[in-house]
Design an enzyme around this catalytic site. Structure first.
Site, PDB file in Angstrom:
ATOM      1  N   ARG A   1       0.829  -1.219   0.000  1.00 16.12           N
ATOM      2  CA  ARG A   1       0.000   0.000   0.000  1.00 16.12           C
ATOM      3  C   ARG A   1       0.859   1.262   0.000  1.00 16.12           C
ATOM      4  O   ARG A   1       0.346   2.378  -0.112  1.00 16.12           O
ATOM      5  CB  ARG A   1      -0.913   0.016   1.248  1.00 16.12           C
ATOM      6  CG  ARG A   1      -1.928  -1.113   1.287  1.00 16.12           C
ATOM      7  CD  ARG A   1      -2.721  -1.091   2.581  1.00 16.12           C
ATOM      8  NE  ARG A   1      -3.812  -0.145   2.567  1.00 16.12           N
ATOM      9  CZ  ARG A   1      -5.083  -0.444   2.350  1.00 16.12           C
ATOM     10  NH1 ARG A   1      -5.448  -1.687   2.116  1.00 16.12           N
ATOM     11  NH2 ARG A   1      -6.003   0.475   2.367  1.00 16.12           N
TER      12      ARG A   1
ATOM     13  N   TYR B   1       0.853   4.261  -2.562  1.00 19.75           N
ATOM     14  CA  TYR B   1      -0.243   5.220  -2.413  1.00 19.75           C
ATOM     15  C   TYR B   1      -0.065   6.040  -1.132  1.00 19.75           C
ATOM     16  O   TYR B   1      -0.032   7.269  -1.165  1.00 19.75           O
ATOM     17  CB  TYR B   1      -1.554   4.439  -2.373  1.00 19.75           C
ATOM     18  CG  TYR B   1      -2.818   5.281  -2.300  1.00 19.75           C
ATOM     19  CD1 TYR B   1      -3.294   5.951  -3.418  1.00 19.75           C
ATOM     20  CD2 TYR B   1      -3.550   5.366  -1.111  1.00 19.75           C
ATOM     21  CE1 TYR B   1      -4.468   6.700  -3.360  1.00 19.75           C
ATOM     22  CE2 TYR B   1      -4.719   6.108  -1.045  1.00 19.75           C
ATOM     23  CZ  TYR B   1      -5.176   6.769  -2.170  1.00 19.75           C
ATOM     24  OH  TYR B   1      -6.332   7.510  -2.107  1.00 19.75           O
TER      25      TYR B   1
ATOM     26  N   GLU C   1       2.532   6.482   0.971  1.00 24.72           N
ATOM     27  CA  GLU C   1       3.728   7.334   1.055  1.00 24.72           C
ATOM     28  C   GLU C   1       3.713   8.393  -0.045  1.00 24.72           C
ATOM     29  O   GLU C   1       4.210   9.504   0.154  1.00 24.72           O
ATOM     30  CB  GLU C   1       5.011   6.497   0.974  1.00 24.72           C
ATOM     31  CG  GLU C   1       5.186   5.516   2.130  1.00 24.72           C
ATOM     32  CD  GLU C   1       5.497   6.180   3.482  1.00 24.72           C
ATOM     33  OE1 GLU C   1       5.279   7.399   3.642  1.00 24.72           O
ATOM     34  OE2 GLU C   1       5.939   5.464   4.396  1.00 24.72           O
ATOM     35  N   GLY C   2       3.153   8.052  -1.207  1.00 20.55           N
ATOM     36  CA  GLY C   2       3.012   9.045  -2.279  1.00 20.55           C
ATOM     37  C   GLY C   2       2.169  10.220  -1.803  1.00 20.55           C
ATOM     38  O   GLY C   2       2.530  11.391  -1.983  1.00 20.55           O
TER      39      GLY C   2
ATOM     40  N   ASN D   1     -12.982   7.083   3.416  1.00 21.30           N
ATOM     41  CA  ASN D   1     -13.710   6.250   2.439  1.00 21.30           C
ATOM     42  C   ASN D   1     -15.019   6.882   1.973  1.00 21.30           C
ATOM     43  O   ASN D   1     -15.899   7.165   2.788  1.00 21.30           O
ATOM     44  CB  ASN D   1     -14.042   4.885   3.046  1.00 21.30           C
ATOM     45  CG  ASN D   1     -12.807   4.080   3.359  1.00 21.30           C
ATOM     46  OD1 ASN D   1     -12.010   4.468   4.214  1.00 21.30           O
ATOM     47  ND2 ASN D   1     -12.622   2.974   2.667  1.00 21.30           N
TER      48      ASN D   1
ATOM     49  N   ARG E   1     -14.535   0.681   8.849  1.00 20.84           N
ATOM     50  CA  ARG E   1     -14.352   1.857   8.003  1.00 20.84           C
ATOM     51  C   ARG E   1     -15.553   2.782   8.293  1.00 20.84           C
ATOM     52  O   ARG E   1     -16.584   2.336   8.804  1.00 20.84           O
ATOM     53  CB  ARG E   1     -14.355   1.512   6.507  1.00 20.84           C
ATOM     54  CG  ARG E   1     -13.190   0.633   6.027  1.00 20.84           C
ATOM     55  CD  ARG E   1     -11.872   1.356   6.080  1.00 20.84           C
ATOM     56  NE  ARG E   1     -10.779   0.560   5.498  1.00 20.84           N
ATOM     57  CZ  ARG E   1     -10.052  -0.325   6.163  1.00 20.84           C
ATOM     58  NH1 ARG E   1     -10.277  -0.546   7.456  1.00 20.84           N
ATOM     59  NH2 ARG E   1      -9.067  -0.975   5.558  1.00 20.84           N
TER      60      ARG E   1
HETATM   61  P1  NAD Z   1     -10.818   7.452  -9.242  1.00 21.39           P
HETATM   62  O1  NAD Z   1      -9.829   6.391  -9.529  1.00 21.39           O
HETATM   63  O2  NAD Z   1     -12.246   7.208  -9.603  1.00 21.39           O
HETATM   64  O3  NAD Z   1     -10.386   8.830  -9.922  1.00 21.39           O
HETATM   65  C1  NAD Z   1      -9.058   9.211 -10.106  1.00 21.39           C
HETATM   66  C2  NAD Z   1      -8.961   9.899 -11.464  1.00 21.39           C
HETATM   67  O4  NAD Z   1      -7.609  10.323 -11.683  1.00 21.39           O
HETATM   68  C3  NAD Z   1      -9.315   8.974 -12.630  1.00 21.39           C
HETATM   69  O5  NAD Z   1     -10.181   9.635 -13.504  1.00 21.39           O
HETATM   70  C4  NAD Z   1      -7.958   8.674 -13.278  1.00 21.39           C
HETATM   71  O6  NAD Z   1      -8.066   8.365 -14.654  1.00 21.39           O
HETATM   72  C5  NAD Z   1      -7.214   9.975 -13.016  1.00 21.39           C
HETATM   73  N1  NAD Z   1      -5.757   9.840 -13.017  1.00 21.39           N
HETATM   74  C6  NAD Z   1      -5.008   8.898 -12.389  1.00 21.39           C
HETATM   75  N2  NAD Z   1      -3.705   9.139 -12.608  1.00 21.39           N
HETATM   76  C7  NAD Z   1      -3.624  10.255 -13.387  1.00 21.39           C
HETATM   77  C8  NAD Z   1      -2.555  10.988 -13.954  1.00 21.39           C
HETATM   78  N3  NAD Z   1      -1.288  10.631 -13.760  1.00 21.39           N
HETATM   79  N4  NAD Z   1      -2.850  12.075 -14.707  1.00 21.39           N
HETATM   80  C9  NAD Z   1      -4.138  12.460 -14.921  1.00 21.39           C
HETATM   81  N5  NAD Z   1      -5.191  11.787 -14.410  1.00 21.39           N
HETATM   82  C10 NAD Z   1      -4.934  10.695 -13.652  1.00 21.39           C
HETATM   83  O7  NAD Z   1     -10.696   7.788  -7.686  1.00 21.39           O
HETATM   84  P2  NAD Z   1     -11.592   8.730  -6.755  1.00 21.39           P
HETATM   85  O8  NAD Z   1     -12.241   7.859  -5.754  1.00 21.39           O
HETATM   86  O9  NAD Z   1     -12.418   9.636  -7.565  1.00 21.39           O
HETATM   87  O10 NAD Z   1     -10.455   9.552  -6.002  1.00 21.39           O
HETATM   88  C11 NAD Z   1     -10.159  10.896  -6.356  1.00 21.39           C
HETATM   89  C12 NAD Z   1      -9.081  11.419  -5.425  1.00 21.39           C
HETATM   90  O11 NAD Z   1      -9.538  11.381  -4.078  1.00 21.39           O
HETATM   91  C13 NAD Z   1      -7.784  10.621  -5.480  1.00 21.39           C
HETATM   92  O12 NAD Z   1      -6.694  11.500  -5.394  1.00 21.39           O
HETATM   93  C14 NAD Z   1      -7.860   9.764  -4.243  1.00 21.39           C
HETATM   94  O13 NAD Z   1      -6.584   9.434  -3.757  1.00 21.39           O
HETATM   95  C15 NAD Z   1      -8.625  10.652  -3.287  1.00 21.39           C
HETATM   96  N6  NAD Z   1      -9.336   9.851  -2.262  1.00 21.39           N
HETATM   97  C16 NAD Z   1     -10.475   9.173  -2.578  1.00 21.39           C
HETATM   98  C17 NAD Z   1     -11.087   8.394  -1.607  1.00 21.39           C
HETATM   99  C18 NAD Z   1     -12.360   7.625  -1.877  1.00 21.39           C
HETATM  100  O14 NAD Z   1     -12.853   6.941  -0.982  1.00 21.39           O
HETATM  101  N7  NAD Z   1     -12.959   7.727  -3.039  1.00 21.39           N
HETATM  102  C19 NAD Z   1     -10.544   8.315  -0.318  1.00 21.39           C
HETATM  103  C20 NAD Z   1      -9.368   9.009  -0.047  1.00 21.39           C
HETATM  104  C21 NAD Z   1      -8.783   9.796  -1.021  1.00 21.39           C
HETATM  105  N1  UDP Z   2     -12.827  -5.573   1.693  1.00 22.81           N
HETATM  106  C1  UDP Z   2     -13.554  -6.740   1.865  1.00 22.81           C
HETATM  107  N2  UDP Z   2     -14.059  -7.333   0.735  1.00 22.81           N
HETATM  108  C2  UDP Z   2     -13.894  -6.824  -0.503  1.00 22.81           C
HETATM  109  C3  UDP Z   2     -13.162  -5.622  -0.657  1.00 22.81           C
HETATM  110  C4  UDP Z   2     -12.635  -5.029   0.480  1.00 22.81           C
HETATM  111  O1  UDP Z   2     -13.748  -7.238   2.973  1.00 22.81           O
HETATM  112  O2  UDP Z   2     -14.399  -7.424  -1.465  1.00 22.81           O
HETATM  113  C5  UDP Z   2     -12.299  -4.912   2.917  1.00 22.81           C
HETATM  114  C6  UDP Z   2     -10.828  -4.513   2.844  1.00 22.81           C
HETATM  115  O3  UDP Z   2     -10.006  -5.590   3.237  1.00 22.81           O
HETATM  116  C7  UDP Z   2     -10.783  -3.349   3.814  1.00 22.81           C
HETATM  117  C8  UDP Z   2     -12.165  -2.693   3.677  1.00 22.81           C
HETATM  118  O4  UDP Z   2     -13.003  -3.689   3.073  1.00 22.81           O
HETATM  119  O5  UDP Z   2     -10.644  -3.810   5.134  1.00 22.81           O
HETATM  120  C9  UDP Z   2     -12.161  -1.448   2.802  1.00 22.81           C
HETATM  121  O6  UDP Z   2     -11.536  -1.771   1.570  1.00 22.81           O
HETATM  122  P1  UDP Z   2     -11.411  -0.739   0.357  1.00 22.81           P
HETATM  123  O7  UDP Z   2     -10.531  -1.400  -0.652  1.00 22.81           O
HETATM  124  O8  UDP Z   2     -12.742  -0.301  -0.091  1.00 22.81           O
HETATM  125  O9  UDP Z   2     -10.706   0.554   0.965  1.00 22.81           O
HETATM  126  P2  UDP Z   2      -9.460   0.815   1.941  1.00 22.81           P
HETATM  127  O10 UDP Z   2      -8.896  -0.475   2.419  1.00 22.81           O
HETATM  128  O11 UDP Z   2      -8.503   1.559   1.104  1.00 22.81           O
HETATM  129  O12 UDP Z   2     -10.061   1.601   3.042  1.00 22.81           O
END
Ligand code: NAD
Ligand code: UDP
Ligand code: UDP
Length: 333
Positions: A147, A150, A152-153, A179, A216
């Site tokens: 993980r 993501y 550390e990035g 989430n 979560r």
């Molecule tokens: P997603 O994967 O649906 O959307 C990410 C978008 O970024 C996609 O459209 C993808 O094509 C684009 N993308 C990826 N790498 C790219 C690059 N190098 N250049 C241009 N476009 C690029 O994910 P999301 O759920 O919509 O997440 C959006 C942001 O919110 C992300 O930065 C994610 O880390 C952050 N985030 C989301 C959640 C969540 O639960 N959805 C939680 C924590 C953080």
């Molecule tokens: N998870 C699960 N079944 C699945 C997908 C995910 O039990 O089919 C669990 C996963 O192991 C984690 C939680 O659900 O504990 C949330 O996972 P998700 O990938 O949605 O997000 P994140 O782990 O990044 O919070």
């Protein structure tokens, strides 16, 4: 639209993704011009289909790890795959997107003297040893695990945001997103809410990783977009980081049971191996968001899931939609 508000030209990176597409729509509804930049790694045209005819919407296929010279008034930096399946598919590219992408977008913000919001994540807390997580907690992240690309990035991106702020006076807004779920999530992106809904609608086994006791806290997309927007509009001094998420916590077993109940599914539960470094618990402390942004989530899990299930149900049986199988999509889309 409120005519007293200035019309802005706003860059949304990752604008064709799950959160980005909802954000683009909201900004257009407010009367702004939106430049959506996306490389379509996990984003889809379908998410922004209804926006393509809007004269204030512009789409640019571009990878933010390469420099971008455009003229805009503010930036929401959302580009980055968010599902563990997708961000682990090409981990080096994930780190590049978070780190090199952040440098490019901060360079753009610096040149234009504009503010920039970073979509950071609760993953900066890793497998947290304090609960709920406050912004002052420094986290517990394995720097060499699967993980890490993501986590550390995103941590390094936060560092860059604060250094550009201190060194170059860039106005920054850092939001730690917990989430989030809802329409426009990819059907087969491997995240827990989309997985469970797809499995329940097809009466397939619900795959619980581990014993399902991990927790979560799920935020509905509409609440999240409202939080991101409020943060962008907040006081200049509020740099963040600010947690945005719904603090109501559920175990994965409870989530599965809720989805089975709402869908009326015949699915059984299947317990599978827990992935490495899977955080045991996660719940945001949202005191700062409440106090400084006047933000609290309004949509509870029952209502949010019902809306999401309606969306998934429509797509799953639509033969014209690509990738509508319940098989998790491990390939580039
Ligand atoms: P997603 O994967 O649906 O959307 C990410 C978008 O970024 C996609 O459209 C993808 O094509 C684009 N993308 C990826 N790498 C790219 C690059 N190098 N250049 C241009 N476009 C690029 O994910 P999301 O759920 O919509 O997440 C959006 C942001 O919110 C992300 O930065 C994610 O880390 C952050 N985030 C989301 C959640 C969540 O639960 N959805 C939680 C924590 C953080
Ligand atoms: N998870 C699960 N079944 C699945 C997908 C995910 O039990 O089919 C669990 C996963 O192991 C984690 C939680 O659900 O504990 C949330 O996972 P998700 O990938 O949605 O997000 P994140 O782990 O990044 O919070
Ligand atoms: N950059 C960009 N668009 C701009 C300005 C800069 O993409 O409008 C990129 C450029 O690639 C640069 C990076 O942002 O390498 C960082 O910019 P900064 O000005 O901080 O650093 P420098 O140009 O001195 O490397």
């Amino acid at each position: 639209m409120d005519r007293t508000k200035k019309v802005k030209r706003i860059l949304v990176t990752g604008g064709a993704g799950f959160l980005g597409s909802h954000l683009c729509k909201k900004l257009l509804t407010e009367g702004h011009e939106v430049l959506c930049v996306d490389n379509f790694f996990t984003g889809r045209r379908q998410n922004i289909h209804s926006l393509l005819d809007n004269k204030n919407f512009e789409l640019l296929r571009h990878d933010i790890t390469f420099p971008l010279y455009v003229e805009v008034d503010e930036i929401y930096n959302l580009a980055c795959p968010a599902s563990p399946v997708h961000y682990q598919f090409d981990p080096v590219q994930t780190t590049k997107t978070s780190v090199v992408g952040a440098i490019n977008m901060l360079g753009l913000a610096k040149r234009l003297k504009i503010k920039i919001l970073q979509a950071s994540t609760s993953e900066v807390y890793g497998d947290p040893s304090i609960h709920p997580q406050t912004e002052s907690y420094w986290g517990n992240v394995n720097p060499i695990g699967p993980r890490a690309c993501y986590d550390e990035g995103k941590r390094c991106a936060e560092t860059l945001f604060f250094d550009y702020h201190r060194q170059n006076n860039v106005e920054i807004k850092v939001v730690r997103i917990f989430n989030t779920y809802g329409p426009h999530m990819q059907l087969n992106d491997g995240r827990v809410v989309s997985n469970f809904i797809m499995q329940a609608l097809r009466n397939d086994s619900i795959t619980i990783f581990g014993d399902g006791s991990q927790t979560r806290s799920f935020c509905y997309v509409e609440d999240m977009i409202d939080g991101l927007h409020k943060m962008m509009e907040s006081d200049k001094d509020l740099t963040g980081p600010v947690n945005i998420g719904n603090p109501t916590e559920f175990t994965m077993l409870e989530l599965a049971e809720k989805i089975i109940k709402i869908t009326g599914s015949k699915s059984q539960i299947a317990f599978m191996e827990l992935p490495q470094d899977d955080p045991k618990q996660r719940k945001p402390d949202i005191t700062i968001a409440k106090k400084n942004l006047g933000w609290t989530p309004n949509i509870d899990l029952e209502l949010g899931l019902t809306r999401s299930i309606e969306y998934f149900e429509k797509l799953i049986f639509d033969k014209t939609v690509k990738n509508n199988s319940s098989k998790i999509n491990y390939e580039r889309v």
